[in-house]
Scaffold this motif. Sequence first.
Motif, PDB file in Angstrom:
ATOM      1  N   ARG A   1     -29.601 -51.858  11.308  1.00 53.32           N
ATOM      2  CA  ARG A   1     -31.382 -51.486  11.824  1.00 53.32           C
ATOM      3  C   ARG A   1     -32.156 -51.943  12.960  1.00 53.32           C
ATOM      4  O   ARG A   1     -33.085 -52.000  13.110  1.00 53.32           O
ATOM      5  N   GLN A   2     -31.164 -51.378  13.903  1.00 55.66           N
ATOM      6  CA  GLN A   2     -31.791 -51.190  15.049  1.00 55.66           C
ATOM      7  C   GLN A   2     -31.822 -49.876  15.124  1.00 55.66           C
ATOM      8  O   GLN A   2     -31.089 -49.516  15.686  1.00 55.66           O
ATOM      9  N   SER A   3     -32.794 -49.623  16.218  1.00 53.32           N
ATOM     10  CA  SER A   3     -32.959 -48.472  17.035  1.00 53.32           C
ATOM     11  C   SER A   3     -31.821 -47.928  18.629  1.00 53.32           C
ATOM     12  O   SER A   3     -31.959 -49.140  18.734  1.00 53.32           O
ATOM     13  N   HIS A   4     -31.462 -47.315  18.203  1.00 55.00           N
ATOM     14  CA  HIS A   4     -30.975 -46.171  19.610  1.00 55.00           C
ATOM     15  C   HIS A   4     -31.349 -45.317  19.766  1.00 55.00           C
ATOM     16  O   HIS A   4     -31.554 -44.141  18.851  1.00 55.00           O
ATOM     17  N   PRO A   5     -30.967 -44.463  21.258  1.00 60.71           N
ATOM     18  CA  PRO A   5     -31.688 -42.658  21.701  1.00 60.71           C
ATOM     19  C   PRO A   5     -29.695 -42.794  20.807  1.00 60.71           C
ATOM     20  O   PRO A   5     -29.555 -42.793  20.612  1.00 60.71           O
ATOM     21  N   VAL A   6     -30.412 -41.315  20.638  1.00 59.86           N
ATOM     22  CA  VAL A   6     -28.759 -40.453  19.749  1.00 59.86           C
ATOM     23  C   VAL A   6     -28.296 -39.609  21.299  1.00 59.86           C
ATOM     24  O   VAL A   6     -27.157 -40.145  21.400  1.00 59.86           O
ATOM     25  N   ALA A   7     -29.016 -39.584  22.038  1.00 55.21           N
ATOM     26  CA  ALA A   7     -29.112 -39.561  23.575  1.00 55.21           C
ATOM     27  C   ALA A   7     -29.569 -40.499  24.894  1.00 55.21           C
ATOM     28  O   ALA A   7     -30.701 -40.508  24.883  1.00 55.21           O
ATOM     29  N   ALA A   8     -28.698 -40.110  25.694  1.00 54.45           N
ATOM     30  CA  ALA A   8     -29.764 -41.813  27.376  1.00 54.45           C
ATOM     31  C   ALA A   8     -30.093 -40.572  27.749  1.00 54.45           C
ATOM     32  O   ALA A   8     -31.524 -41.252  28.069  1.00 54.45           O
ATOM     33  N   GLU A   9     -30.403 -39.056  27.216  1.00 50.74           N
ATOM     34  CA  GLU A   9     -31.096 -38.362  28.414  1.00 50.74           C
ATOM     35  C   GLU A   9     -31.219 -37.672  27.474  1.00 50.74           C
ATOM     36  O   GLU A   9     -30.697 -36.771  26.625  1.00 50.74           O
ATOM     37  N   THR A  10     -32.433 -36.648  27.645  1.00 51.07           N
ATOM     38  CA  THR A  10     -33.286 -35.629  26.115  1.00 51.07           C
ATOM     39  C   THR A  10     -34.299 -34.868  27.387  1.00 51.07           C
ATOM     40  O   THR A  10     -34.865 -34.999  28.296  1.00 51.07           O
ATOM     41  N   ASP A  11     -34.620 -33.831  27.073  1.00 57.58           N
ATOM     42  CA  ASP A  11     -35.829 -32.407  27.169  1.00 57.58           C
ATOM     43  C   ASP A  11     -37.082 -33.537  27.116  1.00 57.58           C
ATOM     44  O   ASP A  11     -37.076 -33.812  25.397  1.00 57.58           O
ATOM     45  N   ALA A  12     -37.856 -33.415  27.656  1.00 55.23           N
ATOM     46  CA  ALA A  12     -39.420 -33.961  27.713  1.00 55.23           C
ATOM     47  C   ALA A  12     -39.658 -33.418  26.329  1.00 55.23           C
ATOM     48  O   ALA A  12     -39.800 -32.243  26.082  1.00 55.23           O
ATOM     49  N   ASP A  13     -39.649 -34.238  25.307  1.00 57.10           N
ATOM     50  CA  ASP A  13     -40.398 -34.438  24.389  1.00 57.10           C
ATOM     51  C   ASP A  13     -41.178 -34.415  23.704  1.00 57.10           C
ATOM     52  O   ASP A  13     -41.467 -35.897  23.565  1.00 57.10           O
ATOM     53  N   GLU A  14     -42.397 -34.012  23.529  1.00 59.16           N
ATOM     54  CA  GLU A  14     -43.741 -34.833  22.452  1.00 59.16           C
ATOM     55  C   GLU A  14     -43.164 -35.810  21.407  1.00 59.16           C
ATOM     56  O   GLU A  14     -44.139 -36.797  20.605  1.00 59.16           O
ATOM     57  N   SER A  15     -42.107 -35.206  20.835  1.00 58.15           N
ATOM     58  CA  SER A  15     -42.017 -36.712  19.266  1.00 58.15           C
ATOM     59  C   SER A  15     -41.274 -37.233  19.948  1.00 58.15           C
ATOM     60  O   SER A  15     -41.433 -38.605  19.417  1.00 58.15           O
ATOM     61  N   VAL A  16     -40.455 -37.515  21.119  1.00 60.16           N
ATOM     62  CA  VAL A  16     -39.686 -38.794  21.450  1.00 60.16           C
ATOM     63  C   VAL A  16     -41.450 -39.368  22.093  1.00 60.16           C
ATOM     64  O   VAL A  16     -41.173 -40.595  22.020  1.00 60.16           O
ATOM     65  N   LEU A  17     -42.070 -38.340  22.528  1.00 60.86           N
ATOM     66  CA  LEU A  17     -43.195 -39.255  23.631  1.00 60.86           C
ATOM     67  C   LEU A  17     -43.857 -39.774  22.591  1.00 60.86           C
ATOM     68  O   LEU A  17     -44.272 -41.730  22.640  1.00 60.86           O
ATOM     69  N   ALA A  18     -44.251 -39.509  21.863  1.00 60.71           N
ATOM     70  CA  ALA A  18     -44.963 -39.857  20.371  1.00 60.71           C
ATOM     71  C   ALA A  18     -44.053 -41.176  19.593  1.00 60.71           C
ATOM     72  O   ALA A  18     -44.605 -42.127  18.387  1.00 60.71           O
ATOM     73  N   ALA A  19     -43.039 -41.196  18.783  1.00 55.10           N
ATOM     74  CA  ALA A  19     -42.166 -41.913  18.592  1.00 55.10           C
ATOM     75  C   ALA A  19     -42.231 -43.656  19.575  1.00 55.10           C
ATOM     76  O   ALA A  19     -42.336 -44.877  19.185  1.00 55.10           O
ATOM     77  N   ALA A  20     -42.594 -43.505  21.202  1.00 55.04           N
ATOM     78  CA  ALA A  20     -42.175 -44.510  21.836  1.00 55.04           C
ATOM     79  C   ALA A  20     -43.965 -45.404  21.461  1.00 55.04           C
ATOM     80  O   ALA A  20     -43.878 -46.399  22.107  1.00 55.04           O
ATOM     81  N   GLU A  21     -44.558 -44.065  21.372  1.00 58.97           N
ATOM     82  CA  GLU A  21     -46.088 -44.545  21.461  1.00 58.97           C
ATOM     83  C   GLU A  21     -46.167 -45.264  20.199  1.00 58.97           C
ATOM     84  O   GLU A  21     -46.993 -46.334  20.282  1.00 58.97           O
ATOM     85  N   SER A  22     -45.522 -45.032  18.861  1.00 60.78           N
ATOM     86  CA  SER A  22     -45.619 -45.969  17.708  1.00 60.78           C
ATOM     87  C   SER A  22     -45.177 -46.536  17.716  1.00 60.78           C
ATOM     88  O   SER A  22     -44.720 -47.877  16.971  1.00 60.78           O
ATOM     89  N   CYS A  23     -43.762 -47.542  18.612  1.00 58.51           N
ATOM     90  CA  CYS A  23     -43.228 -48.473  18.196  1.00 58.51           C
ATOM     91  C   CYS A  23     -44.306 -49.508  18.564  1.00 58.51           C
ATOM     92  O   CYS A  23     -44.666 -49.880  19.363  1.00 58.51           O
ATOM     93  N   PRO A  24     -44.145 -50.718  17.929  1.00 61.96           N
ATOM     94  CA  PRO A  24     -44.925 -51.320  17.018  1.00 61.96           C
ATOM     95  C   PRO A  24     -44.952 -52.708  18.073  1.00 61.96           C
ATOM     96  O   PRO A  24     -45.837 -53.398  17.894  1.00 61.96           O
ATOM     97  N   VAL A  25     -43.609 -53.002  18.492  1.00 66.22           N
ATOM     98  CA  VAL A  25     -42.997 -53.899  19.592  1.00 66.22           C
ATOM     99  C   VAL A  25     -43.227 -53.186  21.254  1.00 66.22           C
ATOM    100  O   VAL A  25     -42.653 -54.289  21.755  1.00 66.22           O
ATOM    101  N   GLU A  26     -42.994 -52.000  21.221  1.00 64.87           N
ATOM    102  CA  GLU A  26     -42.901 -51.118  22.994  1.00 64.87           C
ATOM    103  C   GLU A  26     -40.956 -51.969  23.016  1.00 64.87           C
ATOM    104  O   GLU A  26     -41.367 -52.093  24.431  1.00 64.87           O
ATOM    105  N   ALA A  27     -40.967 -51.077  22.461  1.00 63.12           N
ATOM    106  CA  ALA A  27     -39.316 -51.447  22.301  1.00 63.12           C
ATOM    107  C   ALA A  27     -38.735 -50.143  23.440  1.00 63.12           C
ATOM    108  O   ALA A  27     -37.774 -50.488  23.714  1.00 63.12           O
ATOM    109  N   ILE A  28     -39.587 -49.316  23.050  1.00 57.73           N
ATOM    110  CA  ILE A  28     -38.250 -47.746  23.697  1.00 57.73           C
ATOM    111  C   ILE A  28     -39.251 -47.933  25.349  1.00 57.73           C
ATOM    112  O   ILE A  28     -40.684 -47.472  25.465  1.00 57.73           O
ATOM    113  N   THR A  29     -38.287 -46.834  25.921  1.00 56.56           N
ATOM    114  CA  THR A  29     -38.587 -46.662  27.473  1.00 56.56           C
ATOM    115  C   THR A  29     -38.454 -45.114  27.723  1.00 56.56           C
ATOM    116  O   THR A  29     -37.147 -45.035  27.528  1.00 56.56           O
ATOM    117  N   LEU A  30     -39.144 -44.853  28.832  1.00 54.32           N
ATOM    118  CA  LEU A  30     -38.860 -42.865  28.800  1.00 54.32           C
ATOM    119  C   LEU A  30     -39.178 -43.227  30.317  1.00 54.32           C
ATOM    120  O   LEU A  30     -40.742 -43.945  30.729  1.00 54.32           O
TER     121      LEU A  30
END
Length: 77
Positions: free
Chosen positions: A34-63
């Motif tokens: 139950r730990q998150s991981h990116p589907v791909a190490a690189e992705t096209d800039a995407d609002e949903s990926v940014l929203a996911a990072a912003e919604s992380c309650p512990v700020e574990a996601i870095t873009l």
Amino acid sequence: MGQRWHVEVDRSVCIGSGLCAGAAPAGFALDEARQSHPVAAETDADESVLAAAESCPVEAITLTLAGTGQPVFPPEE
């Protein structure tokens, strides 16, 4: 050509809330622990990926911008 982002999840911080996978199911997945991981190490800039990072309650996601490493999220203060 649009921006590309490098996506990282700090698994030592991730609490497995699943908010990222809910916000961007094409960008994030939870493993059997139950730990998150990116589907791909690189992705096209995407609002949903940014929203996911912003919604992380512990700020574990870095873009960052692929190639330059310039922070996208969290922004530099």
